[in-house]
Each structure stands twice: as structure tokens, then as C-alpha cells.
Design a protein around this motif. Sequence first.
Motif, PDB file in Angstrom:
ATOM      1  N   GLU A  28      11.588  60.152 -28.573  1.00 16.85           N
ATOM      2  CA  GLU A  28      12.787  60.126 -27.729  1.00 16.85           C
ATOM      3  C   GLU A  28      12.636  59.102 -26.601  1.00 16.85           C
ATOM      4  O   GLU A  28      13.580  58.370 -26.284  1.00 16.85           O
ATOM      5  CB  GLU A  28      13.055  61.513 -27.142  1.00 16.85           C
ATOM      6  N   LEU A  29      11.451  59.051 -25.998  1.00 22.82           N
ATOM      7  CA  LEU A  29      11.208  58.062 -24.936  1.00 22.82           C
ATOM      8  C   LEU A  29      11.298  56.641 -25.477  1.00 22.82           C
ATOM      9  O   LEU A  29      11.876  55.751 -24.838  1.00 22.82           O
ATOM     10  CB  LEU A  29       9.845  58.295 -24.294  1.00 22.82           C
ATOM     11  N   TYR A  30      10.719  56.395 -26.654  1.00 23.75           N
ATOM     12  CA  TYR A  30      10.806  55.073 -27.260  1.00 23.75           C
ATOM     13  C   TYR A  30      12.249  54.713 -27.585  1.00 23.75           C
ATOM     14  O   TYR A  30      12.672  53.569 -27.399  1.00 23.75           O
ATOM     15  CB  TYR A  30       9.950  54.987 -28.522  1.00 23.75           C
ATOM     16  N   ASN A  31      13.017  55.680 -28.057  1.00 18.92           N
ATOM     17  CA  ASN A  31      14.429  55.429 -28.341  1.00 18.92           C
ATOM     18  C   ASN A  31      15.190  55.061 -27.071  1.00 18.92           C
ATOM     19  O   ASN A  31      16.038  54.169 -27.089  1.00 18.92           O
ATOM     20  CB  ASN A  31      15.071  56.641 -29.010  1.00 18.92           C
ATOM     21  N   LEU A  32      14.899  55.747 -25.972  1.00 17.62           N
ATOM     22  CA  LEU A  32      15.544  55.406 -24.703  1.00 17.62           C
ATOM     23  C   LEU A  32      15.169  53.996 -24.259  1.00 17.62           C
ATOM     24  O   LEU A  32      16.015  53.231 -23.771  1.00 17.62           O
ATOM     25  CB  LEU A  32      15.157  56.416 -23.619  1.00 17.62           C
ATOM     26  N   PHE A  33      13.889  53.645 -24.425  1.00 20.40           N
ATOM     27  CA  PHE A  33      13.441  52.307 -24.077  1.00 20.40           C
ATOM     28  C   PHE A  33      14.198  51.263 -24.900  1.00 20.40           C
ATOM     29  O   PHE A  33      14.688  50.266 -24.369  1.00 20.40           O
ATOM     30  CB  PHE A  33      11.928  52.185 -24.305  1.00 20.40           C
ATOM     31  N   ASP A  35      17.114  51.633 -26.407  1.00 14.49           N
ATOM     32  CA  ASP A  35      18.520  51.639 -25.988  1.00 14.49           C
ATOM     33  C   ASP A  35      18.719  50.802 -24.735  1.00 14.49           C
ATOM     34  O   ASP A  35      19.691  50.043 -24.625  1.00 14.49           O
ATOM     35  CB  ASP A  35      19.004  53.065 -25.743  1.00 14.49           C
ATOM     36  N   ASP A  36      17.801  50.931 -23.769  1.00 20.35           N
ATOM     37  CA  ASP A  36      17.894  50.135 -22.551  1.00 20.35           C
ATOM     38  C   ASP A  36      17.752  48.647 -22.854  1.00 20.35           C
ATOM     39  O   ASP A  36      18.485  47.816 -22.310  1.00 20.35           O
ATOM     40  CB  ASP A  36      16.823  50.558 -21.542  1.00 20.35           C
ATOM     41  N   ALA A  37      16.801  48.299 -23.710  1.00 21.37           N
ATOM     42  CA  ALA A  37      16.601  46.891 -24.059  1.00 21.37           C
ATOM     43  C   ALA A  37      17.829  46.323 -24.758  1.00 21.37           C
ATOM     44  O   ALA A  37      18.274  45.208 -24.454  1.00 21.37           O
ATOM     45  CB  ALA A  37      15.365  46.748 -24.954  1.00 21.37           C
ATOM     46  N   ILE A  38      18.410  47.087 -25.671  1.00 17.79           N
ATOM     47  CA  ILE A  38      19.606  46.636 -26.382  1.00 17.79           C
ATOM     48  C   ILE A  38      20.771  46.453 -25.415  1.00 17.79           C
ATOM     49  O   ILE A  38      21.506  45.469 -25.489  1.00 17.79           O
ATOM     50  CB  ILE A  38      19.973  47.623 -27.511  1.00 17.79           C
ATOM     51  N   SER A  39      20.925  47.378 -24.478  1.00 20.78           N
ATOM     52  CA  SER A  39      22.038  47.257 -23.523  1.00 20.78           C
ATOM     53  C   SER A  39      21.846  46.050 -22.606  1.00 20.78           C
ATOM     54  O   SER A  39      22.820  45.384 -22.247  1.00 20.78           O
ATOM     55  CB  SER A  39      22.205  48.540 -22.713  1.00 20.78           C
ATOM     56  N   GLN A  40      20.603  45.735 -22.253  1.00 20.32           N
ATOM     57  CA  GLN A  40      20.355  44.546 -21.429  1.00 20.32           C
ATOM     58  C   GLN A  40      20.694  43.271 -22.198  1.00 20.32           C
ATOM     59  O   GLN A  40      21.322  42.354 -21.649  1.00 20.32           O
ATOM     60  CB  GLN A  40      18.899  44.507 -20.971  1.00 20.32           C
ATOM     61  N   VAL A  41      20.306  43.219 -23.459  1.00 19.74           N
ATOM     62  CA  VAL A  41      20.619  42.050 -24.276  1.00 19.74           C
ATOM     63  C   VAL A  41      22.133  41.923 -24.447  1.00 19.74           C
ATOM     64  O   VAL A  41      22.694  40.816 -24.319  1.00 19.74           O
ATOM     65  CB  VAL A  41      19.907  42.135 -25.645  1.00 19.74           C
TER      66      VAL A  41
END
Length: 61
Positions: A28-33, A35-41
Motif C-alpha cells: 500500500e505504501l509503495y502504491n501511494l508512492f 500514485d504521487d510520482a504519477i501525479s507529479q509527472v
Amino acid sequence: MTDRYPYPNEETKETCLDRLRENNRQLELYNLFLDDAISQVDSELRQQKRERLLPKIQPIE
């Protein structure tokens, strides 16, 4: 002769469940990470597109 599966004892079951819960938490933590990276891109791509398109819009004089 018995071909029955020997079920694990309670301690073994609890240990396995604890490991599964910890693995689930880490996933779950990796998925959140990610998701954050994708939203930044996505945000950077939207900004680049906006910058690319804005100079082409010139007021009519």
C-alpha cells in the motif's frame, strides 16, 4: 494410512498472518508512492503543454 494435510498450529498461522499484513502494508505504501510520482509527472506534463500553447494565443489587434 492417512493422506490428510497437517494443518499448521495457531502460532504458525498468526505468524503467517502478521507477515501477510506487513507485506500488504508495504505494498500500500509503495502504491501511494507510485500514485504521487504519477501525479507529479501528470502535473508537469500539463504545465509543459500549457506553456507550449499559451504563446501561440496572441490577442487580435
